[in-house]
Design a protein around this motif. Sequence first.
Motif, PDB file in Angstrom:
ATOM      1  N   UNK A 179      60.251   1.951 -19.827  1.00 29.60           N
ATOM      2  CA  UNK A 179      60.981   3.188 -20.116  1.00 29.60           C
ATOM      3  C   UNK A 179      61.097   4.039 -18.850  1.00 29.60           C
ATOM      4  N   UNK A 180      59.985   4.163 -18.121  1.00 25.97           N
ATOM      5  CA  UNK A 180      60.011   4.944 -16.882  1.00 25.97           C
ATOM      6  C   UNK A 180      60.906   4.293 -15.825  1.00 25.97           C
ATOM      7  N   UNK A 181      60.901   2.951 -15.760  1.00 29.17           N
ATOM      8  CA  UNK A 181      61.769   2.252 -14.821  1.00 29.17           C
ATOM      9  C   UNK A 181      63.232   2.513 -15.143  1.00 29.17           C
ATOM     10  N   UNK A 182      63.583   2.437 -16.424  1.00 28.89           N
ATOM     11  CA  UNK A 182      64.965   2.688 -16.841  1.00 28.89           C
ATOM     12  C   UNK A 182      65.345   4.138 -16.549  1.00 28.89           C
ATOM     13  N   UNK A 183      64.417   5.051 -16.838  1.00 25.59           N
ATOM     14  CA  UNK A 183      64.673   6.463 -16.567  1.00 25.59           C
ATOM     15  C   UNK A 183      64.875   6.696 -15.065  1.00 25.59           C
ATOM     16  N   UNK A 184      64.044   6.067 -14.239  1.00 28.37           N
ATOM     17  CA  UNK A 184      64.187   6.200 -12.791  1.00 28.37           C
ATOM     18  C   UNK A 184      65.503   5.595 -12.319  1.00 28.37           C
ATOM     19  N   UNK A 185      65.879   4.473 -12.915  1.00 31.72           N
ATOM     20  CA  UNK A 185      67.147   3.828 -12.558  1.00 31.72           C
ATOM     21  C   UNK A 185      68.321   4.738 -12.918  1.00 31.72           C
ATOM     22  N   UNK A 186      68.250   5.342 -14.095  1.00 35.73           N
ATOM     23  CA  UNK A 186      69.321   6.259 -14.518  1.00 35.73           C
ATOM     24  C   UNK A 186      69.391   7.452 -13.567  1.00 35.73           C
ATOM     25  N   UNK A 187      68.225   7.987 -13.202  1.00 36.71           N
ATOM     26  CA  UNK A 187      68.196   9.123 -12.275  1.00 36.71           C
ATOM     27  C   UNK A 187      68.734   8.719 -10.900  1.00 36.71           C
ATOM     28  N   UNK A 188      68.383   7.510 -10.441  1.00 37.93           N
ATOM     29  CA  UNK A 188      68.884   7.035  -9.150  1.00 37.93           C
ATOM     30  C   UNK A 188      70.396   6.865  -9.201  1.00 37.93           C
ATOM     31  N   UNK A 189      70.913   6.300 -10.302  1.00 38.15           N
ATOM     32  CA  UNK A 189      72.358   6.131 -10.447  1.00 38.15           C
ATOM     33  C   UNK A 189      73.055   7.488 -10.488  1.00 38.15           C
ATOM     34  N   UNK A 190      72.451   8.443 -11.198  1.00 40.43           N
ATOM     35  CA  UNK A 190      73.030   9.795 -11.277  1.00 40.43           C
ATOM     36  C   UNK A 190      73.019  10.452  -9.899  1.00 40.43           C
ATOM     37  N   UNK A 191      71.922  10.289  -9.146  1.00 40.10           N
ATOM     38  CA  UNK A 191      71.834  10.848  -7.794  1.00 40.10           C
ATOM     39  C   UNK A 191      72.877  10.205  -6.881  1.00 40.10           C
ATOM     40  N   UNK A 192      73.046   8.873  -7.009  1.00 38.37           N
ATOM     41  CA  UNK A 192      74.051   8.177  -6.197  1.00 38.37           C
ATOM     42  C   UNK A 192      75.453   8.662  -6.553  1.00 38.37           C
ATOM     43  N   UNK A 193      75.704   8.861  -7.851  1.00 37.32           N
ATOM     44  CA  UNK A 193      77.007   9.351  -8.291  1.00 37.32           C
ATOM     45  C   UNK A 193      77.257  10.759  -7.749  1.00 37.32           C
TER      46      UNK A 193
END
Length: 190
Positions: A123-137
Amino acid sequence: MRLSLLLATLLIVPAAHAQSEPAADAAALQQRLQAIDADPSTAGAAAYERLQARQALASLAAARSNQRASALQIAQWRVETAEIAARTERSRRELAELERQRSQLLVEASRQDAVRARQEAERLRIQAQIQAEEAARLRLAAEEEGAARQQAETVLQGVASGEAAKLRAARQREAELRRREAELLRSLED
């Protein structure tokens, strides 16, 4: 006096009972020993103590009348010892079974904790991935906005340069026209 008679009666009755019922006492002890053998939870336990109790019962059966009381006492002790040893062994087995169940429960709890930890990590990995994708966007959007702003500034500078060049050209033309006008006026005056 009555108290003395009562005490004497109380002391005599058990002694008379012990002498009148030796076969009954031996039978009761034999039944207690057989109960240990018949109980599945104690059948295999305390083999040495049960053997000693059987030997004591055999000695009681073979004892002379003057040795019967002490043989009966020994047989009672041996049967009690066999009962206690059998119960102790049963308790040890139960304790071992409980310890085994406890160990299994601890292993199961650890397994469930590991599963929960893996799920939480996922769950934390997915959350971090979503945050990284949002930051990249957001970074890409900021870069695009910066590029658009730079392009607009370049266009504005280009427009401003063009306008400034036109203004300079217009001023030069105006100055040229004034100079010609001044020359014409001079030539007309001359």
